[in-house]
Design a protein around this motif. Sequence first.
Motif, short mmCIF file in Angstrom:
data_model
loop_
_atom_site.label_atom_id
_atom_site.label_comp_id
_atom_site.label_asym_id
_atom_site.label_seq_id
_atom_site.Cartn_x
_atom_site.Cartn_y
_atom_site.Cartn_z
N GLU A 3 0.77 -1.14 0.06
CA GLU A 3 -0.13 -0.04 -0.16
C GLU A 3 0.84 1.10 -0.01
OE1 GLU A 3 -2.48 -0.53 3.56
OE2 GLU A 3 -2.07 -2.57 3.40
N VAL A 4 0.66 1.93 -1.12
CA VAL A 4 1.59 3.14 -1.21
C VAL A 4 1.02 4.37 -0.71
CG1 VAL A 4 3.08 4.83 -2.64
CG2 VAL A 4 2.89 1.99 -2.89
N HIS A 5 1.40 5.34 0.08
CA HIS A 5 0.85 6.62 0.57
C HIS A 5 1.72 7.54 0.25
CE1 HIS A 5 -2.36 4.57 3.02
NE2 HIS A 5 -1.38 3.43 3.14
N PHE A 6 1.21 8.84 0.03
CA PHE A 6 2.20 10.10 -0.43
C PHE A 6 1.68 11.05 0.71
CE2 PHE A 6 1.83 8.23 -4.62
CZ PHE A 6 3.43 7.86 -4.75
N ALA A 7 2.90 11.86 1.31
CA ALA A 7 2.70 12.66 2.36
C ALA A 7 2.34 14.16 1.33
CB ALA A 7 3.85 13.00 2.77
N ASP A 8 1.46 14.77 1.88
CA ASP A 8 0.83 16.07 1.49
C ASP A 8 1.97 17.12 1.50
OD1 ASP A 8 -0.65 18.05 0.33
OD2 ASP A 8 -2.00 18.22 1.77
N VAL A 9 2.87 17.24 0.75
CA VAL A 9 3.95 18.26 0.74
C VAL A 9 4.28 18.97 -0.51
CG1 VAL A 9 6.58 18.19 1.05
CG2 VAL A 9 5.24 16.99 2.68
N THR A 10 4.73 20.23 -0.36
CA THR A 10 5.32 20.82 -1.65
C THR A 10 6.43 21.38 -1.40
OG1 THR A 10 3.08 21.57 -2.15
CG2 THR A 10 4.87 23.04 -3.17
N ASP A 11 7.57 21.06 -2.48
CA ASP A 11 8.89 21.56 -1.73
C ASP A 11 9.15 22.47 -2.77
OD1 ASP A 11 11.55 19.94 -0.92
OD2 ASP A 11 12.06 21.05 -2.58
N PRO A 12 9.64 23.50 -2.26
CA PRO A 12 9.97 25.09 -3.04
C PRO A 12 11.00 24.84 -4.04
CG PRO A 12 10.89 25.03 -0.64
CD PRO A 12 10.06 23.85 -0.66
N LEU A 13 12.13 23.91 -3.76
CA LEU A 13 13.17 23.73 -4.63
C LEU A 13 12.89 22.91 -5.91
CD1 LEU A 13 15.69 22.86 -1.95
CD2 LEU A 13 15.07 25.24 -2.92
#
Lengths: 900, 261
Positions: free
Chosen positions: A841-851
Amino acid sequence: MTGFEVRVNGRTHDDAPRPGQCLRTYLRGHGWFGVKKGCDAGDCGACTVHVDGTPVHSCLYPALRADGKQVTTVEGLATDGELHPVQEQFLAAQGFQCGFCTAGFLITAAALDDEGRADLPRALKGNLCRCTGYRAIEDAITGVKHVEEPADGEAVGRNLGAPAGPQVVTGTARYTFDVDVPGLLHIKLVRSPHAHARITGIDTAAALAVPGVRVVLTHEDAPQRLYSSAQHEIVEDDPCDTRVFDDVVRHVGQRVAAVVGETEAAAEAGARLVRVDYEVLPAVTDAHAAMRPGAPVVHDKDPVEARIARPADNVLAELHDEFGDFAAGLAEADAVYRGTFRTPRAQHAALETHGALAWFDAETGRLTVRTSTQTPFLTRRSLCALFDLPESDLRVVAGRVGGGFGGKQEMLVEDVVVLAALRLREPVKLELTRSEQFSGSTTRHPFTVEVEVGAKADGTLTALRVHVVSDTGAYGNHGPGVLFHSCGESIAAYRCPNKRTDAYAVYTHNVPSGAYRGYGLGQVIFAVESALDELAHRLGIDPLLLRERSAVRDGDPLTTASGAEEDLLIGSYGLDQCLDVVRAARAEPVGPVPGGWLVGDGAALSMIATAPPRGHFGEARLRLLADGTFELSVGTAEFGNGSTTVHRQLAASALGVATSRVSIRQSDTDLVRHDTGAFGSTGVVIAGTAVLRAAEAMVGALLGAAAERSGVDVSRCALVGRGVDCGGRVVPFSELAAGEPLTTTGHCDGTPRSVAFNVHWFRLAVDPGTGEVRVLRSVHAADAGQVLNPMQCRGQVEGGVAQGFGAAVAEHVDTGADGAVTTAAFRQYHVPTFADVPRTEVHFADVTDPLGPLGAKSMSESPFNPVAPAYANALRAATGVRFTDLPLTRDRVWLGLSRD
Amino acid sequence: MDLNTVVEVRDPRVPGPWLPGDAWLAGGTQLFSEPQPLVRRLVDLTRFGWPPVTLGGDLELAATCTIAELSRFGRDSGLPVAELVEQCCRAFLASFKVWNTATVGGNLCNALPAGPMISLTAALDGVCLLRTGGGERRVPVVDFVRGAGESVLTDGELLRSITIPEAALHRRSAFRQVSLHAHGRSGALLIGTADTGFALTITAATPRPVRLDFPTAPTAAELRSAILGTVTDWYDDIHGLPAWRRHMVLRLAEEIREELA
Ligand SMILES: Cc1cc2nc3c(=O)[nH]c(=O)nc-3n(C[C@H](O)[C@H](O)[C@H](O)COP(=O)(O)OP(=O)(O)OC[C@H]3O[C@@H](n4cnc5c(N)ncnc54)[C@H](O)[C@@H]3O)c2cc1C
Ligand code: FES
Ligand code: FES
């Protein structure tokens, strides 16, 4: 043999095969390039075809037996332009990454009856896929759909299909060897039977007497110049210790000479007849023994010139650093754990072997090298330096690459084809066999890691030390880089005031190690994550809690034992969310377990920089074509990592057009000026940023051109799908294309860099009576920043997890006392099959990287890293036994439990 | 893979001498899976056109019977050993695609410890019929395999068929196989058969098949001591540590004994 006739996909071929020829090469010889070679030994299924409707492995099938029969290859699956349902399904589910295995899966799946479809683990046991982890293949065969067709300009964040999908499923995608070059000569290599020897003479007369043998090339023909097979932006990152052919051999399987023949058979016959006289020298095949005084010296070279730290001690590179005061930290600790962990040599097992072709352009006289590489531009640079060629005289191109995993960040064949082509001025080809992949290419570095870690009763770390010995084998390609990286993010992931690292990359007379997914991190992370877990058990605290207390937090500096890394920072932070995913999964009920089995769960985390240090350059060019569509040229290669899809999404979104209006050209040194290549998980972060910048520049250029053409101020111009709205009137792109050529370029230099996190968690059931382990649940949480293509990113995670799972439970390249590889085929070296790989089961964190581009981070190497320690930690929780040596095969697990 | 040293494929029905570099070709799934630099002629056994399976009381399997043909025969036969036949077919590491060409005889002649056709025919009292230009001889399967990769075949001798006596087809059987990986290569493969007596055949864990016969069902201790008294050499290769194989054989043997009790 007279009267031979075979019908292939409805076409008749009536030239008789050679007596010992297999059907695979007969078919490819007739242009049916959809039939692939993954092993040539019956193990991988990439060559599957139907003979009179029955599926067989064509590499095992005597071609003569096809007389009078009907053969169907992947090219014949579609009828009257209508794809076979299974082809449609593989497209809709995107049941592939590099696609090298796909033809075999399609042909096999098309032949399954209901019983086979109901038992896919058994039915597909004769087909290997190294990229996907099989979930996508299962979805394809069972008819699950994932691919979407987003509206114009809205491709980002959606499941856009790979641009090459239609070619992959019809067997028309062109990989390295899928070209027909008239007059092609074939190369076979003579290899060393000794671990260490000086060549005292080579007699080529008998070989040259073989009809069809054109030339035999030895160390006398090879440039004196030393280089490294490793390809890096900075050449000085690797030692120069390698010659095309050397007069000293340093491992069993090292190449000694090349025989060029008009046929493979002639080259092979010639290679058997080359007589080499050796003066056998003492050898050392154990890395620890190699560092002891008096050990045979692998490279008796000048340290400065060769860039080897201590050649006389066989130390290629070393690291001794301390941050804080380790001894004081240890004294403060309430509990200390110390253990030694070992990871074996492993093979990339990309399904396409290494190989290259070289030919001269008849008109320009320019040399082209077509090769299975992750780094066309660096390889061109290396070849030009080696053979004194101006870069303008050499073009390096990659076709579609059938898997890389680091193994193709290396120049292992290109030098030989260029040497032969320059000598003969004729087209030549060298294609490695699967067994040469094992004994004559590169492997994952075997590591021995001693960890010592201390903590306070509440789990706060006070001291962390690693002592690392990596076996770089006979050559130092990637040896320093892998060593330094191994002690980087693995240590920086934890807040601890006192850190110490002592690390050595050591030469031995073994097959060379090289770049491998994770680039050293996986080996040290296995040790560190196991040690922290054990420490938590000793302190009686939850291992997850210990990690939460001691892992880096948002805003923390990233420090290894050498202090802070210059351009590395936590651009965005998703570890907390990843740990929450595991916490939630862990709290759910266990479900049924067989009687007498032990159950336990465990996790591990990993951190990785989103790009390699010290410069990684990407370049992309965008051109407006006459028909108003765009052509995107990128330097980087596509080997199933899916970066091409993302590049297309990024460009189309920035331009506000449908993805179908962006065509892509790639991996060709003629397309852009320079590109470091597809390694270090840079396809999205670096090449993608370059693409985005080229597209943004193109937006400006389009608006400017439209403003000029319409006479409307640029502030009142806006992109609208197929053109520019200039104050109410739409100027189509095709009209703009008629004016000044519009071309824009985007660059990225890969700095500063952010970090990404991965957390893996397993729940296992263990049968102590047999050592059998069942994965009850496998959960992976990834901090990938903004996910630009969820289907594809999930695929990357699953593929990484599958490869990590192979490293955890199955894979080891074994060597004999003389260092010779004893597991040189897939029948011995077990690559996980459909049946082995658990669904994750694959989950992704809710994140935005400025770079990263549009907030994305890299996600291709990293999912591999936490898998093995998570598995070992779950095994520890279930059984109470700490396993320190990979892989954890059933026999070893049983042995570990019965010793206790 | 291409066997580039091969200069001719010969029809064995045409008389001619057996020469150095000759090799019998059955399905070719082993021959074509590894380099064979010494082979110059392939002598194609399939040209004989032997009927794959003949059931007339005893069961005669032609050496050239493919695994796929055997599996189909087993499924349709309704014999008590049908399930065992299928279990042994499935014990190949090779998939159903390789079954289409791999042969029973080729499996015996390869003489690998993990040869499931060896396990099957040894457990069912199979007898090999061997043939040379000069004549024929019969050798029980258990004696046919002498060691890992080694059989009693002399140069130029061929395996014509394996005969399984009728009585063996009607015995009760129990099958156990373990591998390091799901559907993987056998690390130990044991077959028990029972009528009035009890027989245990151990393969894959030992370099050659081991057959233990008991006139009546043994006790657990008898079985264990018979195994440990007979097997001295536990096979050591990448497919399982010898200590684990020994342990698994003892464990599975006991399971079989209980199942057939
Ligand atoms: C992916 C894969 C998995 C495999 N898994 C297994 C496995 O789990 N266990 C196992 O044992 N094998 C395995 N094999 C090997 C092989 O496929 C089998 O042993 C098969 O049964 C061999 O039969 P064949 O007809 O193809 O033999 P061939 O390749 O034709 O011949 C094999 C050898 O036997 C000789 N030979 C064949 N028939 C005769 C005869 N009648 N008389 C005299 N000599 C003869 C040949 O000369 C040759 O030396 C595997 C192969 C592959 C490709
Ligand atoms: S190439 Fe034929 S099975 Fe691998
Ligand atoms: S997609 Fe299966 S091997 Fe690459």
